[in-house]
Design a protein around this motif. Structure first.
Motif, PDB file in Angstrom:
ATOM      1  N   VAL A   1      35.927  32.832  16.643  1.00  0.00           N
ATOM      2  CA  VAL A   1      37.541  32.914  15.554  1.00  0.00           C
ATOM      3  C   VAL A   1      38.109  34.366  15.271  1.00  0.00           C
ATOM      4  O   VAL A   1      38.431  34.682  14.614  1.00  0.00           O
ATOM      5  N   GLY A   2      37.907  34.730  16.235  1.00  0.00           N
ATOM      6  CA  GLY A   2      37.796  36.097  16.450  1.00  0.00           C
ATOM      7  C   GLY A   2      38.127  36.972  15.509  1.00  0.00           C
ATOM      8  O   GLY A   2      38.591  38.517  14.312  1.00  0.00           O
ATOM      9  N   VAL A   3      36.970  37.584  14.825  1.00  0.00           N
ATOM     10  CA  VAL A   3      36.412  38.732  13.883  1.00  0.00           C
ATOM     11  C   VAL A   3      35.378  39.560  14.080  1.00  0.00           C
ATOM     12  O   VAL A   3      34.285  38.863  15.658  1.00  0.00           O
ATOM     13  N   SER A   4      34.897  40.225  13.965  1.00  0.00           N
ATOM     14  CA  SER A   4      33.493  41.472  13.720  1.00  0.00           C
ATOM     15  C   SER A   4      32.360  40.476  13.830  1.00  0.00           C
ATOM     16  O   SER A   4      31.961  39.416  13.191  1.00  0.00           O
ATOM     17  N   LYS A   5      30.964  40.980  14.151  1.00  0.00           N
ATOM     18  CA  LYS A   5      29.857  40.195  14.198  1.00  0.00           C
ATOM     19  C   LYS A   5      29.175  40.190  12.797  1.00  0.00           C
ATOM     20  O   LYS A   5      28.405  39.511  12.510  1.00  0.00           O
ATOM     21  N   ALA A   6      29.679  41.698  12.036  1.00  0.00           N
ATOM     22  CA  ALA A   6      29.251  41.897  10.987  1.00  0.00           C
ATOM     23  C   ALA A   6      30.240  40.565   9.894  1.00  0.00           C
ATOM     24  O   ALA A   6      29.292  40.284   9.197  1.00  0.00           O
ATOM     25  N   THR A   7      31.057  40.399  10.438  1.00  0.00           N
ATOM     26  CA  THR A   7      31.690  39.426   9.051  1.00  0.00           C
ATOM     27  C   THR A   7      31.034  38.645   9.982  1.00  0.00           C
ATOM     28  O   THR A   7      31.831  37.889   9.025  1.00  0.00           O
ATOM     29  N   ALA A   8      31.050  37.526  10.985  1.00  0.00           N
ATOM     30  CA  ALA A   8      30.461  36.329  11.022  1.00  0.00           C
ATOM     31  C   ALA A   8      28.738  36.390  10.399  1.00  0.00           C
ATOM     32  O   ALA A   8      29.373  34.989   9.814  1.00  0.00           O
ATOM     33  N   GLU A   9      28.286  37.639  10.622  1.00  0.00           N
ATOM     34  CA  GLU A   9      27.684  37.351   9.468  1.00  0.00           C
ATOM     35  C   GLU A   9      27.494  37.196   8.468  1.00  0.00           C
ATOM     36  O   GLU A   9      26.671  35.672   8.105  1.00  0.00           O
ATOM     37  N   ARG A  10      27.844  38.078   7.877  1.00  0.00           N
ATOM     38  CA  ARG A  10      27.886  37.353   6.066  1.00  0.00           C
ATOM     39  C   ARG A  10      28.749  35.432   5.349  1.00  0.00           C
ATOM     40  O   ARG A  10      28.536  35.695   4.964  1.00  0.00           O
ATOM     41  N   ALA A  11      30.209  35.111   6.871  1.00  0.00           N
ATOM     42  CA  ALA A  11      30.414  34.018   6.990  1.00  0.00           C
ATOM     43  C   ALA A  11      29.112  32.890   6.796  1.00  0.00           C
ATOM     44  O   ALA A  11      29.323  32.518   6.496  1.00  0.00           O
ATOM     45  N   LEU A  12      28.717  33.341   7.954  1.00  0.00           N
ATOM     46  CA  LEU A  12      27.194  32.124   8.383  1.00  0.00           C
ATOM     47  C   LEU A  12      26.342  32.137   7.113  1.00  0.00           C
ATOM     48  O   LEU A  12      25.671  31.570   6.969  1.00  0.00           O
ATOM     49  N   LYS A  13      26.354  33.579   6.424  1.00  0.00           N
ATOM     50  CA  LYS A  13      25.471  33.506   5.758  1.00  0.00           C
ATOM     51  C   LYS A  13      25.325  32.582   4.670  1.00  0.00           C
ATOM     52  O   LYS A  13      24.682  31.521   3.637  1.00  0.00           O
ATOM     53  N   GLU A  14      27.037  32.638   3.876  1.00  0.00           N
ATOM     54  CA  GLU A  14      27.432  32.244   3.342  1.00  0.00           C
ATOM     55  C   GLU A  14      27.161  30.254   3.015  1.00  0.00           C
ATOM     56  O   GLU A  14      26.844  29.774   2.336  1.00  0.00           O
ATOM     57  N   LEU A  15      27.302  29.771   4.951  1.00  0.00           N
ATOM     58  CA  LEU A  15      27.004  28.463   5.213  1.00  0.00           C
ATOM     59  C   LEU A  15      25.469  28.235   4.539  1.00  0.00           C
ATOM     60  O   LEU A  15      25.382  27.457   4.617  1.00  0.00           O
ATOM     61  N   ARG A  16      24.960  29.453   5.286  1.00  0.00           N
ATOM     62  CA  ARG A  16      23.689  28.860   4.974  1.00  0.00           C
ATOM     63  C   ARG A  16      23.057  28.730   3.847  1.00  0.00           C
ATOM     64  O   ARG A  16      22.330  27.754   3.933  1.00  0.00           O
ATOM     65  N   GLU A  17      23.551  29.882   3.011  1.00  0.00           N
ATOM     66  CA  GLU A  17      22.790  29.707   2.021  1.00  0.00           C
ATOM     67  C   GLU A  17      23.388  28.313   1.073  1.00  0.00           C
ATOM     68  O   GLU A  17      22.612  27.748   0.441  1.00  0.00           O
TER      69      GLU A  17
END
Length: 254
Positions: free
Chosen positions: A209-225
């Motif tokens: 999706v064209g973002v850094s690993k850190a940015t992806a991790e934050r967004a995925l954390k929100e989806l997991r929560e």
């Protein structure tokens, strides 16, 4: 090293028949006449690729068309920083390498790397470009249209991905990417919960999706929560397809 599997016609026929049940009806292989596929099997070489083995390498100059009979493969491209970006997942029933085979330029160079990634090895049929096109022209004229349709669909998907990646909200980008992965390689259709049958890291999802690993991790954390996805294992799970679809449309606040 890739092992060439030529166990005899009856054994190959068995592999093909078992694989046909898993091919999407709209896939290139599912649309081929069986006589055409048999001819291609006679002309090409069936090979088995374990997870991590390359089927195609970016920058190579060959023009072999690879018909994926089984399993899953990642398509990646080199980034300017030397890393790799995940571009797509291909599944049994798809073909890869057809762009180089269609290109009539003097210098045909692979645009991406294709690597086996499924739990089971990829079984693929490799056919040189010229006999591949000759067979379609001589035996299966509708297949030539199906080939063009496959190319057009990949081009459309790449265009949709570029548009989606222009969306500033990373959660929306990831939701759309995960839903597309569920559609193409999800386990159990598009029910409430779907497991994606290709192993994907958070870094790979980020590059998709064209973002850094850190940015992806934050967004995925929100989806997991929000209990929409589970990325604790290497095979991501969408826990609630309908709610994730709302996120993809920008209709859900999490």
């Amino acid at each position: 090293m890739t092992k060439v599997a030529q166990p005899g016609k009856s054994a190959i026929d068995g592999v093909v028949e078992a694989a046909r049940a898993t091919w999407a009806p709209s896939s290139f292989l599912a649309r081929l006449q069986r006589t055409t596929l048999d001819r291609l099997l006679d002309l090409g070489a069936v090979q088995t690729y374990s997870a991590g083995e390359r089927i195609i390498t970016e920058g190579d100059g060959d023009s072999t068309v690879h018909l994926l009979l089984t399993s899953y493969a990642k398509v990646t491209g080199r980034r300017l920083d030397g890393g790799e970006a995940l571009l797509a997942i291909r599944v049994g029933g798809d073909l890869v390498g057809e762009f180089a085979a269609i290109d009539e330029g003097d210098k045909q160079v692979r645009m991406a790397t294709v690597t086996a990634c499924g739990r089971d090895p990829v079984v693929a049929l490799g056919v040189e470009a010229e006999p591949f096109h000759q067979t379609l022209a001589a035996q299966d004229l509708p297949a030539q249209r199906h080939l063009m349709a496959a190319v057009v669909e990949k081009t459309r998907a790449a265009s949709r991905q570029r548009v989606d990646n222009a969306t500033p909200n990373t959660r929306i980008r990831l939701a759309r990417a995960l839903l597309e992965l569920a559609r193409t390689c999800g386990d159990g259709g598009l029910g409430q919960s779907v497991r994606i049958r290709a192993p994907l890291t958070q870094l790979e999802l980020g590059t998709l999706v064209g973002v850094s690993k850190a940015t992806a991790e934050r967004a995925l954390k929100e989806l997991r929560e929000a209990r929409l996805v589970d990325t604790s294992e290497k095979y991501p799970v969408i826990r609630d397809v309908k709610e994730l679809a709302k996120v993809a449309l920008g209709d859900a606040l999490i």
